[in-house]
Design an enzyme around this catalytic site. Structure first.
Site, PDB file in Angstrom:
ATOM      1  N   GLY A   8       0.823  -1.203  -0.027  1.00 24.15           N
ATOM      2  CA  GLY A   8       0.129  -0.136   0.013  1.00 24.15           C
ATOM      3  C   GLY A   8       0.844   1.324  -0.033  1.00 24.15           C
ATOM      4  N   GLY A  11      -0.412   4.751  -0.838  1.00 19.86           N
ATOM      5  CA  GLY A  11      -1.653   5.178  -0.173  1.00 19.86           C
ATOM      6  C   GLY A  11      -1.358   6.524   0.618  1.00 19.86           C
ATOM      7  N   VAL A  13      -0.720   6.695   3.932  1.00 19.82           N
ATOM      8  CA  VAL A  13       0.104   6.514   5.095  1.00 19.82           C
ATOM      9  C   VAL A  13       1.403   5.999   4.324  1.00 19.82           C
ATOM     10  CG1 VAL A  13       1.193   5.175   6.984  1.00 19.82           C
ATOM     11  CG2 VAL A  13      -1.048   5.697   6.791  1.00 19.82           C
ATOM     12  N   GLY A  14       1.501   5.204   3.330  1.00 18.35           N
ATOM     13  CA  GLY A  14       2.735   4.998   2.304  1.00 18.35           C
ATOM     14  C   GLY A  14       3.548   6.158   1.944  1.00 18.35           C
ATOM     15  N   TYR A 141     -15.030  -5.142   7.253  1.00 18.46           N
ATOM     16  CA  TYR A 141     -13.855  -4.369   7.556  1.00 18.46           C
ATOM     17  C   TYR A 141     -13.334  -5.015   8.936  1.00 18.46           C
ATOM     18  CZ  TYR A 141     -10.169  -1.105   7.583  1.00 18.46           C
ATOM     19  OH  TYR A 141      -8.801  -0.529   7.835  1.00 18.46           O
ATOM     20  N   ASN A 170      -8.818   7.729  13.098  1.00 15.17           N
ATOM     21  CA  ASN A 170      -8.935   8.326  11.782  1.00 15.17           C
ATOM     22  C   ASN A 170      -7.853   8.957  11.203  1.00 15.17           C
ATOM     23  OD1 ASN A 170     -11.707   7.513  12.867  1.00 15.17           O
ATOM     24  ND2 ASN A 170     -12.451   8.860  11.461  1.00 15.17           N
ATOM     25  N   LYS A 192     -15.359  18.571  -0.961  1.00 18.97           N
ATOM     26  CA  LYS A 192     -16.847  19.576  -0.944  1.00 18.97           C
ATOM     27  C   LYS A 192     -16.500  20.950  -0.718  1.00 18.97           C
ATOM     28  CE  LYS A 192     -19.162  16.313   1.865  1.00 18.97           C
ATOM     29  NZ  LYS A 192     -20.495  15.756   2.276  1.00 18.97           N
ATOM     30  N   ARG A 213     -14.983  12.074  17.002  1.00 17.34           N
ATOM     31  CA  ARG A 213     -13.817  11.447  16.583  1.00 17.34           C
ATOM     32  C   ARG A 213     -12.493  11.833  17.017  1.00 17.34           C
ATOM     33  NH1 ARG A 213     -17.655   8.719  15.495  1.00 17.34           N
ATOM     34  NH2 ARG A 213     -18.387   7.671  13.318  1.00 17.34           N
ATOM     35  N   ASP A 275     -25.311   8.920  10.511  1.00 14.15           N
ATOM     36  CA  ASP A 275     -24.089   9.432  11.542  1.00 14.15           C
ATOM     37  C   ASP A 275     -23.312   8.407  11.567  1.00 14.15           C
ATOM     38  OD1 ASP A 275     -24.649  11.859  11.857  1.00 14.15           O
ATOM     39  OD2 ASP A 275     -25.675  11.550  13.767  1.00 14.15           O
TER      40      ASP A 275
HETATM   41  P1  GDP Z   1     -15.900   6.341  10.566  1.00  9.46           P
HETATM   42  O1  GDP Z   1     -15.060   7.494  11.373  1.00  9.46           O
HETATM   43  O2  GDP Z   1     -15.269   5.154  10.669  1.00  9.46           O
HETATM   44  O3  GDP Z   1     -17.318   6.241  10.693  1.00  9.46           O
HETATM   45  O4  GDP Z   1     -15.596   6.742   8.942  1.00  9.46           O
HETATM   46  P2  GDP Z   1     -15.628   8.425   8.203  1.00  9.46           P
HETATM   47  O5  GDP Z   1     -14.407   8.811   8.276  1.00  9.46           O
HETATM   48  O6  GDP Z   1     -16.102   8.223   7.024  1.00  9.46           O
HETATM   49  O7  GDP Z   1     -16.597   9.369   9.231  1.00  9.46           O
HETATM   50  C1  GDP Z   1     -17.815   9.098   9.306  1.00  9.46           C
HETATM   51  C2  GDP Z   1     -18.381  10.580  10.030  1.00  9.46           C
HETATM   52  O8  GDP Z   1     -18.434  11.578   9.381  1.00  9.46           O
HETATM   53  C3  GDP Z   1     -19.990   9.990  10.085  1.00  9.46           C
HETATM   54  O9  GDP Z   1     -20.556  10.707  11.245  1.00  9.46           O
HETATM   55  C4  GDP Z   1     -20.523  10.809   8.953  1.00  9.46           C
HETATM   56  O10 GDP Z   1     -22.024  11.317   9.197  1.00  9.46           O
HETATM   57  C5  GDP Z   1     -19.456  12.187   8.834  1.00  9.46           C
HETATM   58  N1  GDP Z   1     -19.275  12.662   7.646  1.00  9.46           N
HETATM   59  C6  GDP Z   1     -19.916  13.887   7.149  1.00  9.46           C
HETATM   60  N2  GDP Z   1     -19.818  14.046   5.793  1.00  9.46           N
HETATM   61  C7  GDP Z   1     -19.141  13.122   5.565  1.00  9.46           C
HETATM   62  C8  GDP Z   1     -18.930  12.983   4.115  1.00  9.46           C
HETATM   63  O11 GDP Z   1     -18.816  13.495   3.223  1.00  9.46           O
HETATM   64  N3  GDP Z   1     -17.850  11.478   3.925  1.00  9.46           N
HETATM   65  C9  GDP Z   1     -17.985  10.664   5.002  1.00  9.46           C
HETATM   66  N4  GDP Z   1     -17.253   9.345   4.861  1.00  9.46           N
HETATM   67  N5  GDP Z   1     -18.260  11.095   6.290  1.00  9.46           N
HETATM   68  C10 GDP Z   1     -19.158  12.374   6.484  1.00  9.46           C
END
Ligand code: GDP
Length: 319
Positions: A8, A11, A13-14, A141, A170, A192, A213, A275
């Site tokens: 990877g 990617g 981290v790589g 996963y 994350n 976005k 998070r 969410d």
């Molecule tokens: P997770 O931390 O493993 O759940 O994964 P993500 O990095 O995809 O983060 C998800 C969180 O970010 C959820 O609460 C989503 O509702 C919020 N979120 C808000 N906007 C976005 C978006 O455009 N993409 C993603 N992937 N998550 C989003």
């Protein structure tokens, strides 16, 4: 000079490891970055050929079928099977080629969901990894990655292989996956917000913005992987995360992204979207005990670096 093969290797981290070792070479080691163009690790034959060609002394295994919440919700089969296959082949080849060390990558999203286990409390630590089911949104996963922990410990016990696992929270940073379907939240918000700046539209955050998070900058992850290769030799996983006090809401991270771009309109929230998991606070106590001097990049500064990378490299970003 010893050869460390990084799977990877192109990617998030790589790419960060490439940046670090090009600036600060690790004495006695040379890094070789490979990706799916070199070998599809879902094939044992292809993985064996790669090992025959590279003949690594050590491996940092970052390759994975990975994505954000919405990819996890839609592609459970692939995320379970591809990750199981890749991890199995890497472990087997590392043993067959008798590498001195294998460092594999878990994630804190594979730990048990608080509401589904009586044995879990926050903050989550390394001992709790198998104490309850993961959040249903990313079971495929999560179970594949949990097996990476189990298998690593088995190889260590039965064959005396020095296999370790690290569980970052994350990750985000330069050269992230910015695609609409697969990206994690920070790269998705960067894409976005950039589009909203350019076309005058709204910057829309999916979900309520309330989930919490912890985030880690990819360059920090890279430094910790290199340190762990050299200094961490324990069977149990090690969580890589900033402190619990650094946990932020999705709305706050959206605001950091907006600030980094100079986007001044209010953020919009589209609650049609899920969410996902509300909170999964992890403890970094063990990491801080093992590596007390480590300094994390402050989150707003790290978000700014990721935004600046995207602006400067838009043409080659993974969209
Ligand atoms: P997770 O931390 O493993 O759940 O994964 P993500 O990095 O995809 O983060 C998800 C969180 O970010 C959820 O609460 C989503 O509702 C919020 N979120 C808000 N906007 C976005 C978006 O455009 N993409 C993603 N992937 N998550 C989003």
């Amino acid at each position: 000079m010893k050869k460390i093969m990084v799977t990877g290797g192109h990617g998030t981290v790589g790419y960060a490891i490439q940046q670090i070792v090009s600036r600060e070479p690790v004495e006695g080691y040379r890094f070789i970055f490979v990706d799916i163009g070199d070998a599809n690790l879902c094939s044992k034959t292809a993985t064996l050929s790669l090992f025959e060609k590279v003949r690594p002394d050590g491996v940092i295994h970052l390759a994975a079928d990975v994505g954000g919440l919405y990819k996890n919700m839609d592609h459970g089969v692939e995320m379970l099977e591809k990750n199981l296959l890749m991890n199995m082949h890497i472990m087997q080849c590392c043993k067959e080629f008798n590498v001195e060390k294998l460092v594999s990558c878990l994630s804190t999203c594979i730990f048990p969901e608080l509401s589904l286990s009586d044995h879990i409390r926050l903050p989550i630590d390394e001992t709790m990894i198998h104490m309850g089911p993961p959040h249903p949104s990313n079971e495929g996963y999560a179970y594949a990655k949990r097996m990476l922990d189990v298998q690593s410990r088995y190889y260590r016990k039965q064959y005396k292989q020095n296999y370790i696992t690290l569980a970052p929270t994350n990750i985000f940073g330069p050269n992230d996956n910015f695609s609409t379907e697969n990206s994690h939240v920070i790269p998705a918000l960067i894409r976005k917000c950039h589009a909203a700046m350019n076309n005058g539209g709204d910057f829309v955050v999916w979900g309520s913005g309330r989930p919490l998070r912890q985030f880690i900058f990819s360059l920090d992850v890279a430094r910790l992987f290199i340190w762990a290769y050299l200094h961490y030799d324990e069977a149990e996983p090690l969580i890589l995360s900033p402190d619990e006090s650094q946990e932020v809401s999705i709305a706050t991270i959206g605001q950091y992204v907006a600030d980094a771009f100079g986007y001044f309109k209010p953020l919009m929230f589209d609650t049609k979207y899920s969410d996902g998991q509300f909170q999964r606070t992890v403890s970094n106590r063990k990491l801080m005990e093992r590596y007390p001097d480590f300094k994390f990049t402050p989150l707003p500064a790290a978000v700014k670096k990721a935004v600046d990378w995207y602006r400067g490299n838009f043409a080659k970003a993974r969209l």
